[in-house]
Each structure stands twice: as C-alpha cells, then as structure tokens.
Design a protein around this motif. Structure first.
Motif, PDB file in Angstrom:
ATOM      1  N   LEU A   1      -4.092   3.067  -5.921  1.00 19.73           N
ATOM      2  CA  LEU A   1      -5.494   3.463  -5.891  1.00 19.73           C
ATOM      3  C   LEU A   1      -6.189   3.151  -7.215  1.00 19.73           C
TER       4      LEU A   1
ATOM      5  N   CYS B   1       0.831  -1.209   0.000  1.00 21.41           N
ATOM      6  CA  CYS B   1       0.000   0.000   0.000  1.00 21.41           C
ATOM      7  C   CYS B   1       0.868   1.263   0.000  1.00 21.41           C
TER       8      CYS B   1
ATOM      9  N   CYS C   1      -3.515   0.961   5.484  1.00 16.95           N
ATOM     10  CA  CYS C   1      -3.074   1.565   4.224  1.00 16.95           C
ATOM     11  C   CYS C   1      -2.774   3.052   4.426  1.00 16.95           C
TER      12      CYS C   1
ATOM     13  N   LYS D   1     -11.118   3.230  -2.798  1.00 16.49           N
ATOM     14  CA  LYS D   1     -10.234   3.256  -3.961  1.00 16.49           C
ATOM     15  C   LYS D   1      -8.970   2.433  -3.718  1.00 16.49           C
ATOM     16  N   SER D   2      -8.719   2.100  -2.469  1.00 14.95           N
ATOM     17  CA  SER D   2      -7.507   1.363  -2.113  1.00 14.95           C
ATOM     18  C   SER D   2      -7.562  -0.070  -2.640  1.00 14.95           C
ATOM     19  N   LYS D   3      -6.621  -0.404  -3.497  1.00 20.30           N
ATOM     20  CA  LYS D   3      -6.540  -1.770  -4.024  1.00 20.30           C
ATOM     21  C   LYS D   3      -6.210  -2.760  -2.902  1.00 20.30           C
TER      22      LYS D   3
ATOM     23  N   GLU E   1      -2.386   5.308   2.302  1.00 18.70           N
ATOM     24  CA  GLU E   1      -3.145   6.146   1.378  1.00 18.70           C
ATOM     25  C   GLU E   1      -4.493   6.541   1.989  1.00 18.70           C
ATOM     26  N   VAL E   2      -5.056   5.626   2.734  1.00 22.46           N
ATOM     27  CA  VAL E   2      -6.331   5.898   3.396  1.00 22.46           C
ATOM     28  C   VAL E   2      -6.097   6.775   4.624  1.00 22.46           C
TER      29      VAL E   2
ATOM     30  N   ASN F   1     -10.253   7.887   0.226  1.00 25.79           N
ATOM     31  CA  ASN F   1      -9.660   6.841  -0.615  1.00 25.79           C
ATOM     32  C   ASN F   1     -10.026   5.436  -0.128  1.00 25.79           C
TER      33      ASN F   1
END
Length: 394
Positions: free
Chosen positions: A21, A14, A219, A231-233, A221-222, A228
């Motif tokens: 994303l 992540c 994550c 959107k987080s893979k 990004e979150v 997000n």
C-alpha cells in the motif's frame, strides 16, 4: 498453466503487507453527496438531446451489466438488479440484445442519462459482438431490441436499422469495462478488437473512458478494506498497464467495485461508482455541445440558423454601384480646360461673313408669281358679239 501462473503472480504482487500500500491515495474522490447532487441536477444543455447515452463495452464477464445495476443502486440508495447478469462465468456473453437502461430519479422522472449494454467481446471471430455492430451503435444506427449476430453485423434492410439517426440516437461517451484481475490476461485478439472500437470512436470524436472492475478480486488488501482502493500499488500498476495497452490517459481510467454480494448500499462502494459516472456525464456533455451543428433539425441548430440572416448583408452588394463612381471619371472634364482655347473663338468675329446669308433676299424674286395675271386674258370672250352681223332685215 499460463493462466495459473498469472493468477499466482497477481496474488503475490498484492500480498497483505505494508509494502503493498501507498502512504497516501494516488487519487482523491468526491463525496457521494457531491456527485449525487450533480447527477440529479444534470440536464443536457443541447435541446436536441433528451438523454445522454453512455455505451458500455468490454470482454465477456467484465461486469458491464453489473455496473449498470451498481450505478442504479448508488443513485437510488438501494441495491437493484434490473440488468440480467450471469454468475456462472460460462465464458460466453450473457447479453444478447441491444438494450437501453433508464434510471428512475423519482416517481415522476428519470435521470438525464442512459446506459446501453451490448454483447461482450470474445476472442473468437464467430463469437461475441461483431466489431462492425459496435461501430453502428456509436453512429446511432441500431435500434433498441436488436438481437446481436456474432457472424453478421446489422444490415440496412433490417427493421432494427436506423437509417436517419439523430444526435440523440448516437453514443455520446464510450466506456470500456475491464476486470482489474484480468488486465494482464487479455489476449492479443481481444486487445485488437478493443483497439478497433477505440479507433472508430476516435474517428467519430466520441470521448472514451474505462473502468476497472472486480478490484476486490484483484487485490486482497482492497478486499479487506475498500478504502485502500487508491492506495494499492498493484491496482495502480494495472491502471498504468491498461493505459499503455489501449492508449487511454490514466485520468480516463477509474477503479471501482460493483455491488455483487451486498444487500445494502454504502458510501465506500458508491463513491468510486458515482465519481466515475460524473466524469462520464461531463465527457458526454462536452461531446453533444461540440457536435450540435452536425445534425439538422435540432432546437440548438435554429439559433445557428439565425446567423444566416446576416446574409442579407449581401444587399450591401448594391455598393457595387460605386462602380458608378466611374462617372466620377467626369472629373477628367477638367481636361475641358483646354477649351480655354476657345478664346480663339474671338476669331468667330469673321462670322460676319455669314452676312451673305442676306442673299436669301433673292427669295424676294418670288414676286414674279404675279405673272399669273395673264390669265386675265380671258377677257377676249367678249368677241362673241360678232353674231349680230346676221342682218336678216334685208
């Protein structure tokens, strides 16, 4: 070392990069206002149930008590802390008692659903909540305030044992709470316990869901921007992995972040919480409506009892008298048609022979009775006249 390697993999999966994303969220959420309006107006349709019961379970430190506080905060519009939590991550369950949490809607009423928080699941057999206790909770046999015993489940002779649970006492929806950053770290023993409880709920036809918490810790990004979340893979992969582990459909697993360091509520955090809560209520409502006839003595059962009045239909059983229809068998009397043969009764003309009965004339012979006339012979009594011969005049 194993835990460190997995933690490193979690962070590397992540990375803060465009590739981490998705272009579009893989799931869309209702607005906080839509969910909140639904939850405020919700009331169980089944008159047997006063409050929908949401049962939370999961590993130690998953954030069950924190979710209760977060749901309370999202519903009331301010951060609350009614359920005790443990920020030390001691490794043992902070929740020791079976407790019901009601959430106040306003000064005079509560929301029509409650949370039941239980002791966490641990890997060791002699630590954490006993699986049999979880089954008793689902069946409504456990009373509020029971002190969990990891070694021995609740017994029937315990004052906290509810021997005659109503539909209102049962668990109406089972919600697993799992930290998103620990999905890959769940041990086989913990997964086995989770599956055992899921199997028990399935046998009782109780609907099940799961929420993955601590998404910001899973994550970066979150953590940078909660928008997000879908959107987080990486988090999407965790949802799919947990779905595989427990066999839960992906649409029954929700991602969210609990209120932990925040001192004010925000729509970005409340939206996922309220969306998951709305789905819990929907699932629980379906359950109580489908099982209202299993427990006696409820208001909704009474209307079901009204159908029995059609049982008076059995009186139509008097229809069996149509067996009297066999009297219709007298129809065979058409067989008396052969009596048409009675035409030969014309032969009865010989009955003139009955004339001999005229012989009864001989009864005229009874005339001989006049023979009794001889009794007239009593006339001889006059013979007593001879007494005059005594002529004594000589």
């Amino acid at each position: 070392m194993y835990l460190l390697l997995n933690l490193f993999k979690t962070l590397s999966d992540c990375l803060i990069s465009p590739s981490a994303l998705l272009d579009q969220p893989w799931r869309t959420l209702l607005s906080s206002r839509e969910s909140l309006d639904f939850l405020k107006s919700y009331k169980p349709q089944n008159g047997e149930v006063e409050h929908l019961r949401i049962l939370l379970y999961g590993p130690v430190g998953a954030g069950k008590s924190s979710f209760v506080n977060s749901a309370d905060s999202a519903l009331r519009g301010r951060v609350t802390g009614r359920a005790d939590t443990d920020s030390t991550m001691s490794g043992s369950s902070h929740t020791k008692q079976y407790k019901t949490y009601k959430i106040r809607k306003d000064d005079q009423s509560f929301y029509s659903f409650v949370f039941n928080d239980i002791m966490g699941i641990e890997q060791s057999l002699d630590h954490g909540v006993h699986v049999d206790d979880l089954k008793l909770v689902l069946q409504g046999h456990m009373k509020d305030g029971y002190e969990f015993n990891p070694v021995s489940p609740l017994k029937q002779n315990n004052p906290y044992y509810n021997s005659n649970p109503s539909l209102d006492d049962k668990g109406h929806v089972l919600v697993g709470v799992i930290p998103a950053d620990k999905v890959s770290l769940l041990t086989d023993r913990v997964v086995q316990k989770l599956r055992q409880l899921r199997a028990a709920a399935t046998e009782l036809e109780i609907p099940q869901m799961a929420i993955l918490t601590k998404v910001d810790q899973a994550c970066p990004e979150v953590k940078r921007d909660i928008k997000n979340l879908h959107k987080s893979k990486y988090l999407k992969e965790k949802v799919e992995k947990f779905s595989y582990l427990l066999g839960l459909p992906v649409n029954c697993i929700f991602l969210l972040k609990n209120y932990e360091s925040e001192i004010n509520t925000s729509d970005k955090i409340s939206e996922p919480i309220l969306t998951a809560l709305k789905q819990m209520v929907n699932y629980g409502e379906d359950y109580v409506n489908d099982h209202s006839e299993e427990i006696g003595g409820g208001n909704s059962d009474q209307p079901t009892l009204t159908p029995p009045p059609p049982q008076p239909q059995p009186p139509p059983q008097p229809q069996p008298p149509p067996e009297s229809q066999p009297p219709s068998q007298p129809q065979p009397p058409p067989e008396p048609q052969p009596p048409s043969q009675p035409q030969p009764p014309s032969q009865p003309q010989p009955p003139p022979e009955p004339q001999p009965p005229s012989q009864p004339q001989p009864p005229s012979q009874p005339q001989p009775p006049p023979e009794p006339q001889p009794p007239s012979q009593p006339q001889p009594p006059p013979e007593p006249q001879p007494p005059p011969p005594p002529r004594k005049n000589f």
